[in-house]
Scaffold this active site. Sequence first.
Site, short mmCIF file in Angstrom:
data_model
loop_
_atom_site.label_atom_id
_atom_site.label_comp_id
_atom_site.label_asym_id
_atom_site.label_seq_id
_atom_site.Cartn_x
_atom_site.Cartn_y
_atom_site.Cartn_z
N HIS A 130 0.58 -1.41 -0.04
CA HIS A 130 0.16 -0.04 0.38
C HIS A 130 0.77 1.27 -0.01
CE1 HIS A 130 -3.04 3.02 1.69
NE2 HIS A 130 -3.51 1.65 1.29
N ASP A 207 3.42 -4.04 8.44
CA ASP A 207 1.90 -3.43 7.99
C ASP A 207 1.22 -4.36 8.09
OD1 ASP A 207 -0.48 -2.08 7.20
OD2 ASP A 207 0.50 -1.27 5.05
N GLN A 210 -4.27 -5.03 7.40
CA GLN A 210 -5.02 -5.75 6.23
C GLN A 210 -5.17 -7.46 7.37
OE1 GLN A 210 -7.41 -5.02 4.98
NE2 GLN A 210 -7.10 -3.23 4.06
N LYS A 233 -10.16 -0.20 11.09
CA LYS A 233 -10.74 -1.42 9.90
C LYS A 233 -10.83 -2.97 10.99
CE LYS A 233 -6.94 -0.23 6.95
NZ LYS A 233 -8.25 0.57 5.65
N CYS A 373 -4.29 2.87 -3.66
CA CYS A 373 -3.43 3.38 -2.77
C CYS A 373 -2.41 2.14 -3.57
CB CYS A 373 -3.67 3.04 -1.43
SG CYS A 373 -5.16 4.43 -1.22
N1 C6P Z 1 -6.46 0.64 2.73
C1 C6P Z 1 -8.43 0.01 1.48
O1 C6P Z 1 -9.41 0.13 1.40
P1 C6P Z 1 -4.99 4.26 7.37
O2 C6P Z 1 -5.44 4.38 6.37
O3 C6P Z 1 -4.05 4.93 7.95
O4 C6P Z 1 -6.26 3.89 8.40
O5 C6P Z 1 -4.89 2.23 6.50
C2 C6P Z 1 -3.20 2.92 5.32
C3 C6P Z 1 -3.17 1.40 4.88
C4 C6P Z 1 -2.25 0.59 5.27
N2 C6P Z 1 -1.89 -0.38 4.52
C5 C6P Z 1 -2.70 -1.62 4.35
C6 C6P Z 1 -2.09 -2.96 3.92
C7 C6P Z 1 -3.87 -0.95 3.97
O6 C6P Z 1 -4.87 -1.72 3.57
C8 C6P Z 1 -4.23 0.27 4.20
C9 C6P Z 1 -5.40 1.03 4.67
C10 C6P Z 1 -7.87 0.73 2.74
O7 C6P Z 1 -7.01 -1.23 0.89
C11 C6P Z 1 -7.68 2.39 2.25
S1 C6P Z 1 -7.01 2.70 1.32
#
Ligand code: C6P
Length: 416
Positions: A130, A207, A210, A233, A373
């Site tokens: 991401h 990271d 997910q 999430k 993203c």
């Molecule tokens: N992915 C998706 O629809 P934030 O926005 O900081 O809470 O999370 C960022 C992020 C970082 N790593 C991974 C693997 C992610 O999936 C995400 C967020 C969402 O896939 C929103 S772009």
Amino acid sequence: MSTPVATDPGLDVARIRADFPILEREIGTNPLVYLDSAATSQKPRAVVDAVDAYYATSNANVHRGVHTLGNEATDSFERARLRVAAFLDAPPEGLVFVRNTTEAINLVASSYAMQLLAPGDRIVVTVMEHHSNLVPWQLAAQRRGLQLAAIDIDEDGRLDLSTLDALLAAPTRLLAIGHQSNVLGTVNDIRAITERAHAAGALVCLDAAQSVPHMSVSARDLDCDFIAFSGHKMCGPMGIGVLWARPELLELMPPFLGGGSMISRVTLERSTWNTVPHKFEAGTPDVAGAVGLAAACDYIDAIGRDRIHAHEMSLTRHLLDVLDEVGDITIFGPRDLEARGGVVSFNLADVHAHDVGTILDRRGIAVRAGHHCAQPLMARYDVPSMARASVYLYTTHEEIDALGEGLGEVRRVFRV
Ligand code: C6P
């Protein structure tokens, strides 16, 4: 016909759904079919109530007051830290509350990579990251003169680990890697990869945005050095997230943001820092968010992470089958359930993913469409965008069937 699926007889999805007020909503005249939990999960009443109760009964600033409410708020915040650390099976003194995964990784990039790595050192990422686990490292690399290299994927959407040892060789100091891809659903074998990184002298920044919501993630077992995830999430509120780091690394790292709470002593000339993890929590924190996140941990654990995971795997099996039945669908990522989670990206013939998403929305079905993203991954597959369906504990098999019917309509509309 889709393959019969083994549902977990113990997971009462109807009862779980009753905990989520938003799932009663209609979109137009259709019931909401929410297949976008990878973007953000919905929130159970228990979490909404915990946030509400905090504001209604104990709201005050933390770590400051001598008054009763201030002490109650501080206790709630610090109890939340203990609860979330227990959820992660991690020492609580390494748990820093931040806004989200993105901020957590930026903290590591700023306070570790930019400060403690030397020009010429290398950071290894993967092509499936991401942007939140790529752009902060690019910024660090530009500002500190670091090198960046990326692990590729194979045809199945799994990491090509044949190059790992070569990439990890000196001068690599850090491996920044996602646990589960938000696009491919691929679950990486972090324990094994971390062993190889550590053997080569590199730290690992995970990271876990997910993975933490969907499976048991133990900091102790995985042995990573940094772990980042977001509350929103995993049934928690938006605006609260976690960086967990080995406390001894937090000790070495200079602060990320300066201001109140993160200091020990301040003179006009210089300051000294609070103990960890407070050194990294400048200013008034999101106490209600932390309380809500702790309630989310309670909610998830009361159901059981293994049972949630089993339910999601059953849904994913069904989702893959339903997509196959629609026809002319390209699924990105592994077909093998052992290698993936409940995030499935696909394209239908040459229909743009935004058109797929728009037609599905007319039926009340929420999927995500776009680059997710993860533009380098789109480039790797040579596609501008993908549609993505993602499941969670409240998703039903019937909702997956509704997606299949909706995709049938997309075919009719676009005559493909
Ligand atoms: N992915 C998706 O629809 P934030 O926005 O900081 O809470 O999370 C960022 C992020 C970082 N790593 C991974 C693997 C992610 O999936 C995400 C967020 C969402 O896939 C929103 S772009």
